[in-house]
Design an enzyme around this catalytic site. Structure first.
Site, mmCIF file in Angstrom:
data_model
loop_
_atom_site.group_PDB
_atom_site.id
_atom_site.type_symbol
_atom_site.label_atom_id
_atom_site.label_comp_id
_atom_site.label_asym_id
_atom_site.label_seq_id
_atom_site.Cartn_x
_atom_site.Cartn_y
_atom_site.Cartn_z
ATOM 1 N N GLY A 6 0.836 -1.197 0.000
ATOM 2 C CA GLY A 6 0.000 0.000 0.000
ATOM 3 C C GLY A 6 0.869 1.243 0.000
ATOM 4 O O GLY A 6 1.994 1.217 0.510
ATOM 5 N N GLN B 205 2.877 9.839 1.219
ATOM 6 C CA GLN B 205 4.222 9.259 1.311
ATOM 7 C C GLN B 205 5.127 9.651 0.156
ATOM 8 O O GLN B 205 6.340 9.497 0.244
ATOM 9 C CB GLN B 205 4.129 7.729 1.389
ATOM 10 C CG GLN B 205 3.500 7.229 2.677
ATOM 11 C CD GLN B 205 3.330 5.733 2.635
ATOM 12 O OE1 GLN B 205 2.333 5.231 2.124
ATOM 13 N NE2 GLN B 205 4.307 4.994 3.139
ATOM 14 N N CYS C 71 5.853 -0.372 7.126
ATOM 15 C CA CYS C 71 5.499 0.806 6.325
ATOM 16 C C CYS C 71 6.701 1.186 5.471
ATOM 17 O O CYS C 71 7.833 1.188 5.962
ATOM 18 C CB CYS C 71 5.138 1.954 7.265
ATOM 19 S SG CYS C 71 4.736 3.486 6.413
ATOM 20 N N LEU C 72 6.458 1.509 4.209
ATOM 21 C CA LEU C 72 7.565 1.897 3.325
ATOM 22 C C LEU C 72 8.239 3.181 3.806
ATOM 23 O O LEU C 72 9.388 3.440 3.443
ATOM 24 C CB LEU C 72 7.059 2.077 1.892
ATOM 25 C CG LEU C 72 6.556 0.780 1.216
ATOM 26 C CD1 LEU C 72 6.009 1.088 -0.178
ATOM 27 C CD2 LEU C 72 7.667 -0.258 1.149
ATOM 28 N N HIS D 99 -4.404 1.668 7.677
ATOM 29 C CA HIS D 99 -3.028 2.175 7.760
ATOM 30 C C HIS D 99 -2.813 3.319 6.753
ATOM 31 O O HIS D 99 -2.275 4.371 7.109
ATOM 32 C CB HIS D 99 -2.068 1.001 7.491
ATOM 33 C CG HIS D 99 -0.621 1.353 7.409
ATOM 34 N ND1 HIS D 99 0.314 0.857 8.291
ATOM 35 C CD2 HIS D 99 0.070 2.145 6.544
ATOM 36 C CE1 HIS D 99 1.514 1.355 7.972
ATOM 37 N NE2 HIS D 99 1.390 2.121 6.910
ATOM 38 N N GLU D 100 -3.258 3.099 5.513
ATOM 39 C CA GLU D 100 -3.050 4.134 4.483
ATOM 40 C C GLU D 100 -3.910 5.369 4.753
ATOM 41 O O GLU D 100 -3.483 6.499 4.499
ATOM 42 C CB GLU D 100 -3.342 3.582 3.085
ATOM 43 C CG GLU D 100 -2.522 2.370 2.657
ATOM 44 C CD GLU D 100 -1.032 2.512 2.860
ATOM 45 O OE1 GLU D 100 -0.506 3.652 2.800
ATOM 46 O OE2 GLU D 100 -0.378 1.483 3.116
ATOM 47 N N HIS E 47 -2.157 7.719 6.975
ATOM 48 C CA HIS E 47 -1.171 8.578 6.294
ATOM 49 C C HIS E 47 -1.826 9.864 5.787
ATOM 50 O O HIS E 47 -1.233 10.938 5.857
ATOM 51 C CB HIS E 47 -0.546 7.854 5.102
ATOM 52 C CG HIS E 47 0.555 6.906 5.463
ATOM 53 N ND1 HIS E 47 1.706 7.290 6.117
ATOM 54 C CD2 HIS E 47 0.693 5.576 5.237
ATOM 55 C CE1 HIS E 47 2.496 6.239 6.280
ATOM 56 N NE2 HIS E 47 1.905 5.179 5.758
#
Ligand code: NI
Length: 169
Positions: free
Chosen positions: A48, A53, A93-94, A135-136, A139
């Site tokens: 994701g 991000q 997480c990236l 989660h996204e 962000h």
């Protein structure tokens, strides 16, 4: 297509609250950004990626939780309209590379969003897909999963990332 740079914790730009996508935002440039975000996510690899991000502060995210990169999904202006139960999942997480920690979230959700062409849909999700959506969406509010950890653990994460970056330099 082009790979984009992913912001990393504790970059203050990750704290930006994204703005709604408006009808006039559905341009070829938005379609290109979506394609570039998929390329960036698959390449990382991740499941994701929120626009936040990649320093684009619009309310949308891309996702693919399938094993074989065969289920790309776009959520524009997502809203959770129902949620039920809870689950604990070890998240990563990236934007926080190499760090994994248990986070408690709703187990079943119904999300309402627009697809990449501006068409409304409702989706019921559970398990990993539900985790990833929540989660996204965090962000887009300027929130990172390590915010759920204790201040002490978060400080350890910050130090670990700083050390990794020094090692990579
Ligand atoms: Ni993330």
């Amino acid at each position: 297509m082009a790979k984009l740079t992913i912001l990393e914790f504790p970059d203050p730009r990750l704290r930006t609250r994204a703005r709604e996508v408006r009808p006039e935002d559905f341009t070829p440039a938005l379609q290109q950004l979506i394609d570039d975000m998929f390329e960036t996510m698959y390449d990382a690899p991740g499941i994701g990626l929120a626009a936040t991000q990649v320093d684009q502060h619009l309310r949308f995210m891309v996702m693919d939780v399938s094993e074989d990169s065969a289920d790309p999904r776009v959520f524009i202006n997502p809203e959770i309209i129902e949620s039920d139960g809870h689950q604990v999942y070890q998240e990563g997480c990236l934007s926080v590379p190499g760090v994994f920690a248990d986070v408690t979230r709703a187990n079943q959700i119904t999300v309402r969003a627009l697809d990449r062409h501006g068409k409304h849909f409702d989706l019921q999700a559970d398990g990993l897909l539900a985790v990833c959506i929540q989660h996204e969406m965090d962000h887009l509010e300027g929130k990172v999963f390590v915010d759920y950890l204790s201040p002490l653990k978060r400080e350890l994460v910050r130090k670990k990332l700083a050390k990794q970056r020094r090692g990579a330099a």
